[in-house]
Write a protein that holds these residues in place. Structure first.
Motif, PDB file in Angstrom:
ATOM      1  N   ALA A  19       0.830  -1.209   0.000  1.00  0.00           N
ATOM      2  CA  ALA A  19       0.000   0.000   0.000  1.00  0.00           C
ATOM      3  C   ALA A  19       0.865   1.260   0.000  1.00  0.00           C
ATOM      4  CB  ALA A  19      -0.933   0.003   1.201  1.00  0.00           C
ATOM      5  N   GLY A  20       2.064   1.163   0.551  1.00  0.00           N
ATOM      6  CA  GLY A  20       2.950   2.312   0.603  1.00  0.00           C
ATOM      7  C   GLY A  20       3.540   2.685  -0.743  1.00  0.00           C
ATOM      8  N   ALA A  21       3.521   1.750  -1.683  1.00  0.00           N
ATOM      9  CA  ALA A  21       4.110   2.006  -3.001  1.00  0.00           C
ATOM     10  C   ALA A  21       3.382   3.121  -3.742  1.00  0.00           C
ATOM     11  CB  ALA A  21       4.103   0.727  -3.829  1.00  0.00           C
ATOM     12  N   SER A  22       2.106   3.321  -3.450  1.00  0.00           N
ATOM     13  CA  SER A  22       1.325   4.330  -4.177  1.00  0.00           C
ATOM     14  C   SER A  22       1.452   5.729  -3.580  1.00  0.00           C
ATOM     15  CB  SER A  22      -0.149   3.919  -4.204  1.00  0.00           C
ATOM     16  OG  SER A  22      -0.671   3.919  -2.877  1.00  0.00           O
ATOM     17  N   LEU A  23       2.186   5.867  -2.474  1.00  0.00           N
ATOM     18  CA  LEU A  23       2.341   7.184  -1.858  1.00  0.00           C
ATOM     19  C   LEU A  23       3.176   8.101  -2.740  1.00  0.00           C
ATOM     20  CD1 LEU A  23       3.087   6.295   1.885  1.00  0.00           C
ATOM     21  CD2 LEU A  23       0.963   7.210   0.947  1.00  0.00           C
ATOM     22  N   GLY A  24       2.676   9.308  -2.946  1.00  0.00           N
ATOM     23  CA  GLY A  24       3.394  10.313  -3.714  1.00  0.00           C
ATOM     24  C   GLY A  24       3.485  11.598  -2.920  1.00  0.00           C
ATOM     25  N   PRO A  25       4.110  12.626  -3.473  1.00  0.00           N
ATOM     26  CA  PRO A  25       4.316  13.887  -2.748  1.00  0.00           C
ATOM     27  C   PRO A  25       3.025  14.506  -2.220  1.00  0.00           C
ATOM     28  CG  PRO A  25       5.484  13.929  -4.834  1.00  0.00           C
ATOM     29  CD  PRO A  25       4.682  12.663  -4.816  1.00  0.00           C
TER      30      PRO A  25
END
Length: 82
Positions: A19-25
């Motif tokens: 789920a953390g892979a989709s985190l962006g700025p």
């Protein structure tokens, strides 16, 4: 890139996994990630201090610091520059 390093700390401390892979700025953090509660904030700060060699005072922390991944990364960059 510092943003990616801050993201890696978040993913690790909060056990976000894939789920953390989709985190962006612009990804919202506080209030958007159920894993990021008050105790987790303390753990994230401790991990950021260790990873980046910074010291974070209680007075430095506000909700805006943890608003997005970008704001948290900018906070870390500011602390490193001091």
């Amino acid at each position: 890139m510092q943003l990616e390093e801050v993201k890696a700390v978040l993913v690790d401390v909060l056990n976000l996994g894939d789920a953390g892979a989709s985190l962006g700025p612009d990804s919202p953090l506080l209030g958007a990630l159920p894993e990021l509660d008050s105790m987790a904030v303390v753990s994230v700060i401790a991990a950021l201090e260790e990873r980046f060699g910074i010291m974070v005072d209680d007075d430095d922390i506000s909700a805006s610091t943890f608003a997005t991944l970008g704001s948290l990364s900018a906070f870390v960059a500011d602390k490193q520059a001091q």
